[in-house]
Write a protein that holds these residues in place. Sequence first.
Motif, short mmCIF file in Angstrom:
data_model
loop_
_atom_site.label_atom_id
_atom_site.label_comp_id
_atom_site.label_asym_id
_atom_site.label_seq_id
_atom_site.Cartn_x
_atom_site.Cartn_y
_atom_site.Cartn_z
N ARG A 75 0.86 -1.32 -0.14
CA ARG A 75 0.14 0.07 -0.33
C ARG A 75 1.12 1.22 -0.04
NH1 ARG A 75 -3.43 -2.62 -1.90
NH2 ARG A 75 -4.78 -3.39 -1.04
N LYS A 76 1.88 0.80 -0.28
CA LYS A 76 2.84 2.45 0.25
C LYS A 76 4.72 1.69 -0.89
CE LYS A 76 3.62 1.78 5.17
NZ LYS A 76 4.09 2.86 6.13
N PHE A 77 5.26 2.41 -0.63
CA PHE A 77 6.34 2.06 -1.72
C PHE A 77 7.33 1.52 -0.72
CE2 PHE A 77 10.85 2.29 -3.31
CZ PHE A 77 10.43 1.92 -4.41
N SER A 78 7.61 1.38 0.66
CA SER A 78 8.31 0.82 1.64
C SER A 78 7.74 -0.76 1.53
CB SER A 78 8.41 1.53 2.74
OG SER A 78 6.94 1.08 3.59
N GLU A 79 6.74 -0.65 1.12
CA GLU A 79 6.09 -2.03 1.21
C GLU A 79 6.33 -3.06 -0.06
OE1 GLU A 79 2.18 -2.40 2.37
OE2 GLU A 79 2.47 -1.18 4.15
N ILE A 80 7.40 -2.47 -1.17
CA ILE A 80 7.62 -3.15 -1.86
C ILE A 80 9.41 -4.32 -1.79
CG2 ILE A 80 8.20 -3.36 -4.22
CD1 ILE A 80 7.10 -0.51 -4.73
N THR A 81 8.73 -5.45 -1.39
CA THR A 81 10.05 -6.31 -1.03
C THR A 81 9.51 -7.28 -1.75
OG1 THR A 81 8.69 -7.72 0.38
CG2 THR A 81 9.29 -5.55 1.09
N THR A 82 10.96 -8.41 -1.91
CA THR A 82 11.24 -9.87 -2.75
C THR A 82 9.61 -10.02 -2.82
OG1 THR A 82 12.96 -10.72 -0.86
CG2 THR A 82 14.03 -9.03 -2.37
N ASP A 83 9.47 -10.34 -0.89
CA ASP A 83 7.89 -10.98 -0.42
C ASP A 83 7.23 -10.59 -1.66
OD1 ASP A 83 9.77 -12.91 0.35
OD2 ASP A 83 8.86 -11.91 3.23
N SER A 84 7.26 -9.76 -1.74
CA SER A 84 5.97 -8.90 -2.51
C SER A 84 5.93 -9.50 -4.23
CB SER A 84 5.71 -7.43 -2.51
OG SER A 84 6.62 -6.47 -3.34
N LEU A 85 7.16 -9.53 -4.87
CA LEU A 85 7.23 -9.62 -5.87
C LEU A 85 7.93 -11.07 -5.94
CD1 LEU A 85 9.36 -6.59 -6.82
CD2 LEU A 85 6.52 -6.79 -7.15
N ILE B 235 5.78 -13.97 -6.66
CA ILE B 235 5.60 -14.27 -7.03
C ILE B 235 5.91 -15.05 -9.25
CG2 ILE B 235 3.93 -12.12 -8.76
CD1 ILE B 235 1.57 -13.92 -9.53
N PHE B 236 6.93 -13.47 -9.08
CA PHE B 236 7.50 -13.94 -9.84
C PHE B 236 8.70 -15.41 -10.54
CE2 PHE B 236 6.80 -9.68 -10.31
CZ PHE B 236 6.10 -9.53 -11.47
N LEU B 237 8.62 -15.57 -9.37
CA LEU B 237 9.41 -17.00 -8.81
C LEU B 237 8.93 -18.57 -9.96
CD1 LEU B 237 10.20 -17.17 -5.21
CD2 LEU B 237 11.97 -16.67 -7.22
N THR B 238 7.44 -18.18 -9.68
CA THR B 238 6.38 -19.23 -10.79
C THR B 238 6.25 -18.76 -11.81
OG1 THR B 238 4.92 -18.57 -9.06
CG2 THR B 238 5.92 -20.17 -8.76
N VAL B 239 6.02 -17.61 -12.37
CA VAL B 239 5.97 -16.97 -13.57
C VAL B 239 6.23 -17.40 -14.63
CG1 VAL B 239 5.27 -14.68 -14.65
CG2 VAL B 239 4.11 -15.07 -12.60
N ARG B 240 5.66 -17.97 -15.71
CA ARG B 240 6.18 -18.57 -16.62
C ARG B 240 5.88 -17.87 -17.76
NH1 ARG B 240 9.63 -18.57 -13.74
NH2 ARG B 240 11.24 -20.07 -13.36
N PRO B 241 6.33 -17.39 -19.23
CA PRO B 241 7.52 -17.08 -18.99
C PRO B 241 7.68 -15.86 -18.63
CG PRO B 241 5.96 -16.80 -21.33
CD PRO B 241 5.03 -16.75 -20.13
N ILE B 242 8.57 -15.81 -18.18
CA ILE B 242 9.49 -14.32 -17.23
C ILE B 242 9.52 -13.61 -18.19
CG2 ILE B 242 11.27 -13.77 -16.27
CD1 ILE B 242 12.08 -16.40 -16.07
N PRO B 243 9.10 -12.17 -17.91
CA PRO B 243 9.03 -11.15 -18.17
C PRO B 243 10.04 -10.32 -18.42
CG PRO B 243 7.11 -10.80 -16.73
CD PRO B 243 8.17 -12.34 -16.21
N GLU B 244 10.05 -10.42 -19.72
CA GLU B 244 11.76 -9.34 -19.89
C GLU B 244 11.44 -7.79 -19.18
OE1 GLU B 244 11.40 -6.73 -23.97
OE2 GLU B 244 9.99 -8.51 -24.14
#
Length: 170
Positions: free
Chosen positions: A88-98, A100-109
Amino acid sequence: MAMRLKSMATLPKLIQSMRKEVPKHSNPVLPSLRRAFSLYDQINLIDNVPEDQLRFQEFNDTSFTVNGVKYEGSLLCVGNLLMSWSPRKFSEITTDSLSIFLTVRPIPELLIVGCGRDIHPVTPEVRQFVKSLGMKLETVDSRNAASTYNILNEEGRVVAAALLPYGVTS
């Protein structure tokens, strides 16, 4: 020859659309690749964007309008998938919040992070996490993040956007 015939067939539509008044929007309208090729904002020369393709249309301080539907809060877009996003705020953007990209395929460029109203640098941990997944990272304000996503998505590129609402200031 076929292109010329198509151009001639659309000429009456162009003239007719130029005579119509452009509706006033209460929220800023985001730029589009489709408009970049036209001489006037009210003329749309490329009408063949697939219905299942995500397109940010408007935003305000707390929400985004995507394909005619208003969504409150932060959003995460991967290709043409849209989901609510927890920060909800910039400081909450962490590796945990992202994560999902560990499982997404194809990986976005490219991952475009919309920081809200202002641009902030992400932490070195987040930058390294995104890089380790093979994505490039761009941090911009949410308005520009949404319009950049529109343009790259319309080009058919595999991109992702993590957007905080525009009203977020820190």
